[in-house]
Scaffold this motif. Structure first.
Motif, PDB file in Angstrom:
ATOM      1  N   GLY A   1      64.087  43.380  44.703  1.00 18.32           N
ATOM      2  CA  GLY A   1      62.831  43.194  44.973  1.00 18.32           C
ATOM      3  C   GLY A   1      62.034  44.568  44.306  1.00 18.32           C
TER       4      GLY A   1
ATOM      5  N   THR B   1      55.421  43.534  47.308  1.00 18.52           N
ATOM      6  CA  THR B   1      54.868  42.412  47.706  1.00 18.52           C
ATOM      7  C   THR B   1      53.196  42.853  47.658  1.00 18.52           C
ATOM      8  N   GLU B   2      52.500  41.919  47.212  1.00 18.75           N
ATOM      9  CA  GLU B   2      51.290  42.061  47.193  1.00 18.75           C
ATOM     10  C   GLU B   2      50.583  40.922  48.313  1.00 18.75           C
ATOM     11  N   GLU B   3      49.882  41.350  49.338  1.00 17.31           N
ATOM     12  CA  GLU B   3      49.522  40.369  50.365  1.00 17.31           C
ATOM     13  C   GLU B   3      48.095  39.631  49.834  1.00 17.31           C
TER      14      GLU B   3
ATOM     15  N   ASN C   1      51.433  35.260  49.314  1.00 21.66           N
ATOM     16  CA  ASN C   1      51.819  36.639  48.749  1.00 21.66           C
ATOM     17  C   ASN C   1      52.293  36.359  47.506  1.00 21.66           C
ATOM     18  N   GLU C   2      52.259  37.390  46.515  1.00 17.04           N
ATOM     19  CA  GLU C   2      52.627  37.492  45.155  1.00 17.04           C
ATOM     20  C   GLU C   2      53.593  38.608  45.326  1.00 17.04           C
ATOM     21  N   ILE C   3      54.935  38.061  44.980  1.00 17.28           N
ATOM     22  CA  ILE C   3      56.034  38.806  45.042  1.00 17.28           C
ATOM     23  C   ILE C   3      56.770  39.190  43.624  1.00 17.28           C
TER      24      ILE C   3
ATOM     25  N   SER D   1      56.937  37.659  38.505  1.00 16.90           N
ATOM     26  CA  SER D   1      56.216  37.584  39.833  1.00 16.90           C
ATOM     27  C   SER D   1      56.059  35.943  40.087  1.00 16.90           C
TER      28      SER D   1
ATOM     29  N   GLN E   1      56.618  35.569  53.632  1.00 22.45           N
ATOM     30  CA  GLN E   1      57.719  36.002  52.889  1.00 22.45           C
ATOM     31  C   GLN E   1      57.329  37.205  52.098  1.00 22.45           C
ATOM     32  N   ARG E   2      58.423  38.347  52.163  1.00 25.71           N
ATOM     33  CA  ARG E   2      58.279  39.720  51.444  1.00 25.71           C
ATOM     34  C   ARG E   2      59.404  39.892  50.904  1.00 25.71           C
TER      35      ARG E   2
ATOM     36  N   SER F   1      61.376  43.957  50.001  1.00 32.07           N
ATOM     37  CA  SER F   1      61.199  45.429  50.053  1.00 32.07           C
ATOM     38  C   SER F   1      61.870  45.989  48.866  1.00 32.07           C
TER      39      SER F   1
END
Ligand code: ADP
Ligand code: MG
Length: 356
Positions: free
Chosen positions: A298, A301-303, A308-310, A320, A327-328, A330
């Motif tokens: 990971g 994560t952009e919320e 979300n864009e991970i 990405s 979903q996220r 860390s």
């Protein structure tokens, strides 16, 4: 209305080669967007269609009639630019009426035409005002109305809304689309904004370095890009490129071997020992979805409101993907990412370019 065709169309400015012999065929009443980065030859192409720029080679035909030697004002083409010069001492009515009066039309016809276009462009309440004090969106609509009031055969728009703020741009996009639906003009729309091109046009002509890279529907250029340039330029967030090495009928990405679908095998043979696999963030998922799985770490994560864009690091490559709001990841966490093999695109090796 007119069909517009180009044969081996070339534009040189001295030693600068701006357009390198392009061919296209735009149907009567079609809406085509010319899309590409700054300096790729969009405006040069447009200005040659309008008759504002001399053609260095090849030809342009309107309804199979060559127009190379026909002056701009005899081509019945309307062109709208980003820069809308309105005359501030006169009313909006007179601004719109200007090209009709210049052509010697009688007053009652002028009146009818101006009111007609003003109604369609939602400008009627403003007709008696002067341009001072208009919002930039309103001023842009007046400028479009002035271009359209002559009822052209072809309507050309060169980045007409790129200077507006996001909200105004959305509003103008709907107007431009409705103009096309209402009048059925052949329309050509230049933009460097891929989202705008895909949203508006029947077909998108993707250009770079003076050449057409692909011409097709939004769906075609998005799901079946002709090359890595188109794949990278079209789509938001941008496509991920993962380096691979070939292994028989499969590819190896970061130690994971993936059997390529039957249809992609000839392409893999062409590419050779190594290349790049392109996969869009929308076609990747977090976790094991039963497709191809890769492991990674990971990053962030952009919320965003509804998704979300991970970002995940797979080996040395940061990809990405679009995920559900629940979903996220860390930072540094071990994660599994899956790819639907149907959406895997194979390209030769190359250098990534930064786009604005
Ligand atoms: P775009 O509209 O895609 O940004 P243009 O068609 O304006 O691209 O320009 C294509 C290339 O031609 C660029 O390299 C640009 O610098 C050059 N060019 C455009 N207009 C002129 C001009 N009048 N004189 C010299 N070079 C020009
Ligand atoms: Mg331009």
């Amino acid at each position: 209305m007119a069909r517009i065709r180009a044969e081996n169309l070339v534009k040189n400015y001295g030693s600068v080669k701006a357009v390198l012999g392009i061919e296209f065929d735009i149907a009567d009443g079609e809406f085509v967007a010319i899309l590409g980065p700054s300096g790729c030859g969009k405006s040069s192409t447009m200005r040659m269609i309008a008759g504002l720029e001399e053609i260095s080679g090849g030809q342009i035909l309107f309804d199979e009639r060559p127009v190379n030697d026909i002056r701009a004002r005899d081509r019945n083409v309307a062109m709208s630019f980003e820069n809308y010069a309105l005359y501030s001492p006169i009313t909006i009515f007179e601004n719109i009426a200007f090209p009709l009066r210049a052509s010697g039309m009688n007053a009652s016809d002028v009146n009818r035409r101006v009111h007609d276009i003003a109604r369609k462009m939602e400008l009627e309440p403003l007709l008696d005002q002067k341009p001072t004090g208009l919002s930039s969106g309103q001023a842009q609509r007046v400028s479009l109305a002035r271009a359209l009031v002559r009822e052209p055969e072809v309507f050309l728009l060169d980045e007409p809304i790129s200077h507006l703020d996001t909200r105004q741009r959305y509003r103008m996009r709907r107007f431009i689309k409705s103009i096309h639906q209402e009048f059925g003009y052949t329309m050509i729309y230049v933009t460097h904004d891929q989202e705008e091109a895909l949203a508006l046009a029947d077909r998108v002509m993707v250009m770079s370095d003076g050449e057409i890279q692909q011409m097709g529907s939004a769906q075609e250029v998005y799901t079946r890009p002709a090359n890595a340039f188109v794949a990278g330029f079209v789509g938001e967030p941008p496509i991920n490129f993962l380096p691979f090495s070939a292994d028989g009928d499969g590819i190896v990405i970061e130690g994971h071997r993936i059997e390529v679908p039957e249809a992609a095998k000839p392409r893999l043979k062409q590419i050779g020992a190594s290349g790049r696999a392109g996969v869009r963030p929308h076609f990747m998922a977090l976790g094991d979805n039963g497709g191809i799985t890769l492991s990674g770490r990971g990053f962030v994560t952009e919320e965003l409101q509804d998704h979300n864009e991970i970002f995940v690091d797979i080996g040395k490559t940061r990809i990405s993907l679009i995920a559900a709001p629940s979903q996220r990841v860390s930072r540094g966490e071990d994660v599994t990412v899956s790819i639907d093999p149907i959406h895997l695109l194979l390209f030769p090796e190359g250098v990534e370019r930064e786009f604005e």
